[in-house]
Design a protein around this motif. Structure first.
Motif, short mmCIF file in Angstrom:
data_model
loop_
_atom_site.label_atom_id
_atom_site.label_comp_id
_atom_site.label_asym_id
_atom_site.label_seq_id
_atom_site.Cartn_x
_atom_site.Cartn_y
_atom_site.Cartn_z
N PHE B 62 0.81 -1.22 0.00
CA PHE B 62 0.00 0.00 0.00
C PHE B 62 0.85 1.27 0.00
N ARG B 63 2.07 1.20 0.53
CA ARG B 63 2.96 2.35 0.43
C ARG B 63 3.29 2.61 -1.05
N LEU B 64 3.60 1.55 -1.78
CA LEU B 64 3.90 1.71 -3.21
C LEU B 64 2.68 2.20 -3.98
N ALA B 65 1.54 1.62 -3.67
CA ALA B 65 0.31 2.05 -4.33
C ALA B 65 0.11 3.55 -4.14
N ASP B 66 0.36 4.02 -2.91
CA ASP B 66 0.25 5.46 -2.62
C ASP B 66 1.22 6.26 -3.48
N GLU B 67 2.45 5.80 -3.56
CA GLU B 67 3.45 6.55 -4.33
C GLU B 67 3.08 6.62 -5.81
N PHE B 68 2.63 5.50 -6.36
CA PHE B 68 2.23 5.50 -7.77
C PHE B 68 1.06 6.45 -7.99
N MET B 69 0.09 6.39 -7.08
CA MET B 69 -1.10 7.24 -7.21
C MET B 69 -0.75 8.72 -7.09
#
Lengths: 197, 197
Positions: B62-69
């Motif tokens: 979810f940290r990566l998902a946040d960064e991509f978003m």
DNA sequence: CCTACCGATCGGTAGG
DNA sequence: CCTACCGATCGGTAGG
């Protein structure tokens, strides 16, 4: 292999069911007890047909590697064909193998790293050989003036990416059939590579 | 996160080391005892800092998902920019996040399916939203006459494939730097989509 | 952060 | 193909 056959040997049934489970849950997270339950037998009974869990994974991965390699050889057998034609045929062959082995292809793509040595190294070699084939064919096409791209290796990378990505979105009931997918993929990739004009 | 920092909290150390192990061996095949050994402590001690193994995976994904978003929002914030420009910026942003989080990105791509509900479903929704963003942006570009392609959804598929494939071949010591990769990727993909001329 | 341990589950085998 | 079982290892906890 994912198509339903009338009579399969127990060993083939094990491979087929394991392929589906390995794809859905991953090799490491799939237990032999789950596999047995799915087959309607007890866990211990599996071992009258196979020697180990890894043996199943080994067969799945190397069978697919064989199919991809054989497909490549057929697609590029005609030495008189242009590089562009050979590339299109190779793409079509790859999509064909992939679509007729959706589950096994996904396992082939993601689970091979759970193979132990020496199988792990052997598999990686086959895979590198297969990918190098595409790179070299594209490079030959560029050298012959049939294909244009600033970086053949990079173009090969995006091609292989699209092929590897396919099993994750392909649906047998989708609006695109196998032949159409192969065609559109080849068109789009070759279109980007075709001589400007 | 993969860059060496002077002082990390124990929790951050756990996440960082777990990310590397999850990538190399897979989530299911990585044991908490391996993780502990790598950190130089005993297995039980990990649980003073985290609640469960899955909690680590949850944070990574979810940290990566946040960064991509967040990267997507920055790249497409300028409503006056053309669709082609927004698309190029979004690709560059994606490559940027990916290259600064190579291990975490690989985990993000392959290990999220080991999340249990409801995290599993939430993650899938975020991912579908992110992919749909690209599809819709390409479709807008086509509708505006800025981009040409026979099948926008299919073009988006090959773009996302190239992005997903990146962590598997990117080497920090390779001849292409982050900016060059983003540029070449955007050029190649946008080149195939640019109006014929 | 360690020691000591829990119940559960793992891949695999022996003997029938 | 089943029953019964092996030793090993798993994620996680209690108590200090």
């Amino acid at each position: 292999m994912e198509t339903s056959a009338p009579t399969l040997s127990r060993k083939a049934q094990i491979d087929q069911t394991a392929t589906r489970l390995f794809r859905r849950r991953g090799y490491a997270a799939t237990s032999m007890r789950e596999l047995a339950t799915e087959l309607g037998i007890e866990a211990g009974s599996i071992y009258s047909h196979i020697r180990s869990k890894e043996e199943i994974l080994h067969r799945i991965c190397f069978r697919l590697a064989d199919e991809f390699m054989q497909g490549w050889r057929n697609a590029t057998a005609d030495a008189h064909a242009s590089a562009a034609t050979q590339l299109r045929r190779a793409i079509e062959s790859h999509v064909h193998v992939l679509i007729h082995n959706v589950d096994a292809s996904a396992v082939f793509m993601h689970e091979w790293r759970h193979l132990s040595e020496p199988a792990h190294g052997e598999f990686l070699q086959l895979r590198h050989r297969y990918e190098a084939n595409f790179r070299e064919l594209i490079a030959r096409g560029v050298a012959a003036g049939e294909l244009h791209t600033p970086d053949p290796a990079f173009a090969a990378l995006t091609l292989l990416a699209s092929l590897a990505w396919l099993p994750s979105w392909y649906r047998p009931d989708g609006k695109l059939g196998p032949e159409q997918i192969a065609e559109r993929l080849a068109d789009q990739l070759l279109g980007g590579l075709a001589p400007a004009g």
